[in-house]
Design an enzyme around this catalytic site. Structure first.
Site, PDB file in Angstrom:
ATOM      1  N   ASP A  74       0.787  -1.194  -0.081  1.00  0.00           N
ATOM      2  CA  ASP A  74       0.213  -0.095   0.062  1.00  0.00           C
ATOM      3  C   ASP A  74       0.799   1.361   0.119  1.00  0.00           C
ATOM      4  O   ASP A  74       1.486   1.486   0.894  1.00  0.00           O
ATOM      5  CB  ASP A  74      -0.872  -0.012   1.388  1.00  0.00           C
ATOM      6  CG  ASP A  74      -1.920   1.128   1.355  1.00  0.00           C
ATOM      7  OD1 ASP A  74      -2.165   1.860   0.155  1.00  0.00           O
ATOM      8  OD2 ASP A  74      -2.480   1.447   2.343  1.00  0.00           O
ATOM      9  N   ASP A 278      -2.714   5.822  -5.369  1.00  0.00           N
ATOM     10  CA  ASP A 278      -2.542   4.816  -3.970  1.00  0.00           C
ATOM     11  C   ASP A 278      -2.688   3.514  -4.512  1.00  0.00           C
ATOM     12  O   ASP A 278      -4.008   3.078  -4.990  1.00  0.00           O
ATOM     13  CB  ASP A 278      -3.698   5.568  -3.387  1.00  0.00           C
ATOM     14  CG  ASP A 278      -4.180   4.380  -1.789  1.00  0.00           C
ATOM     15  OD1 ASP A 278      -3.225   3.662  -1.679  1.00  0.00           O
ATOM     16  OD2 ASP A 278      -4.856   4.856  -1.320  1.00  0.00           O
TER      17      ASP A 278
END
Length: 491
Positions: A74, A278
């Site tokens: 992430d 992201d």
């Protein structure tokens, strides 16, 4: 993942001694952990693309002796956290399938220590959570071993797998909990730099296409064989409320829809749109006004029962693409085709029960709407781009990806603070600061090429009234995958 809580203070960066790189290879399907150190001093690790779990996963080892865990990669968060084997979610019973991606037994590690008792807390917008201790232990990834790596240990969690967050230190959960930047610790990329594995706090991401078997994240360098054309540098922007760098916010300054029938310029009152790049978000989320124009182009219909824009799965073969422009005129442009923007709604095929798409398999459109900034460009965008994250110079390098590239030419950052190799700056970024957003409806000249019918037909694709209760339940079960893994609240 997008942090909802505002953070304070400035980034903390460390110096290193030598230029090396650490690379994880990405694979679409789950494989066992593989660790290999190459002769040139780089490191390779397997990451799996688990569509139903909503992201890209890395096989790692934690503790001494090492315990195998597979954790979600992430770029939008900053902590590593792992589920404890004592967490109830890891019990295999009639209600739980257990932590099939692995859990951590802290009692079995000789190098384990607690550094912050009851200080680790993350809650997600769907109500899921992970709470426990901040701990330190050995962390091995891609053959590279980091000693005393600070991590969260999920002792009370309803999430059956953990994360590897690689964002700014100021986005760590501990800072939101304490409201103090002095609480920041050396997260994974910072510690890699301090322990001499990489020269500077920077990495590049190549997710490859939706159906690919390989891709990579490369710490400390770029791979010139994984993108087309030239890399262009654009600015990362500070959080507008804290005036600090805490997430990868860049300026989306243009969006066009193009197909064999024409090209449309899409508009938004939010332009230039602040977007976070992201990898922890499966979909992309843009302002409602511009998202609705994209839906109109492709014939997607929004269903309030699900809170999603849906379209037939056959649209993945549609002609047409969307061009995302960044950093003003002359900045990088990334084209995203429909085969990267059409994803299944459920594991098992479902059909539209009525309406213009009756009998066709239901899929989700890869760009959904959101109501406030910063917005998110997740995996449905990132697969089409080669992205370099430079956390020292606070810049992003962008170029069109080279899907399924087989060659490799790794170029390491030579020193701390060195700029992205082989990248030039976007020439007109000053114009990004000007508020020039406006909203005007496009002619939808491109919609015919997307949908193989004219714009008038596209405008008539309104959602029919029928019972979505069964599909709504299935869709809701994926809420964490589609939204929760991309939007999180630090408390």
């Amino acid at each position: 993942m997008k942090s909802v809580v505002t953070l304070v203070a400035s980034a903390l960066l460390a110096s290193v001694a030598q230029a090396q790189v650490v690379q994880w290879d990405i694979a679409k399907r789950h494989v066992g952990p593989r660790f290999a150190k190459r002769q040139d001093g780089t490191f390779t690790e397997v990451i799996t693309n688990e569509k139903t779990r909503g992201g890209y996963f890395a096989s790692c080892q934690v503790g001494t002796p090492g315990q195998n865990l597979t954790l979600q990669l992430d770029t939008g968060s900053s902590d590593i956290w792992v589920p404890s084997s004592s967490a109830s979610v890891c019990d295999q019973d009639s209600q739980n399938s257990g932590c099939t991606f692995g859990s951590f037994d802290e009692s079995a590690s000789s190098t384990f220590s607690v550094v912050g008792e009851n200080e680790f807390t993350i809650s997600y917008v769907d109500g899921s959570h992970s709470k426990g201790d901040y701990v330190a232990d050995t962390f091995e990834i891609g053959g590279a071993t980091l000693n005393n790596m600070t991590m969260g240990l999920g002792l009370s969690t309803d999430i059956p797998y953990g994360l590897v967050g690689v964002g700014y230190a100021l986005n760590e959960a501990i800072i939101a909990n304490t409201q103090s930047a002095s609480s920041a610790y050396d997260n994974l990329p910072v510690l890699m730099q301090k322990q001499g594995l990489i020269a500077t706090n920077a990495y590049s991401l190549w997710l490859n296409d939706l159906d690919a078997n390989t891709g990579s994240i490369l710490f400390g360098g770029i791979d010139t064989e994984k993108y087309q054309g030239e890399l262009t540098r654009i600015n990362i922007y500070k959080d507008s409320q804290t005036n600090a760098f805490s997430s990868f916010i860049v300026a989306l300054t243009s969006l066009q829809a193009s197909s064999s029938s024409g090209t449309d310029t899409l508009t938004s009152s939010e332009l230039p749109v602040p977007v976070v790049l992201d990898s922890g978000t499966t979909f992309s989320y843009l302002p409602t006004d511009i998202a609705e124009q994209m839906w109109q182009e492709v014939g997607a219909a929004y269903y309030t029962q699900l809170g999603l824009a849906l379209l037939p799965c056959s649209m993945e073969n549609s002609d047409g693409h969307f061009s995302f422009g960044f950093g003003g005129s002359g900045g990088p442009v990334i084209n995203v085709t429909m085969d990267e923007l059409v994803l299944p709604l459920t594991d098992e095929p479902q059909q539209f029960p009525s309406g213009p798409y009756e009998g066709q398999d239901i899929c989700q459109f890869g760009v959904q709407n959101f109501s406030s900034s910063p917005y998110l460009l997740g995996d449905t965008f990132l697969r089409s781009a080669y992205v370099v994250y430079d956390l020292v110079n606070n810049e992003i390098g962008l170029a069109p990806t080279d899907f399924n590239a087989t060659g490799s030419n790794v170029v390491a950052f030579p020193s701390e603070g060195a700029q992205i190799p082989s990248a030039s700056a976007a020439p007109n970024q000053a114009e990004v600061t000007q508020t020039s957003g406006s909203l005007s409806q496009p002619t939808y000249g491109a919609s015919g090429g997307f949908q193989n019918h004219d714009a008038e037909s596209a405008a008539s694709l309104l959602p029919p009234a029928f019972d979505w209760s069964r599909i709504a339940v299935m869709g809701a079960s994926m809420c964490f995958v589609m939204v929760g893994s991309g939007f999180f609240l630090l408390i």
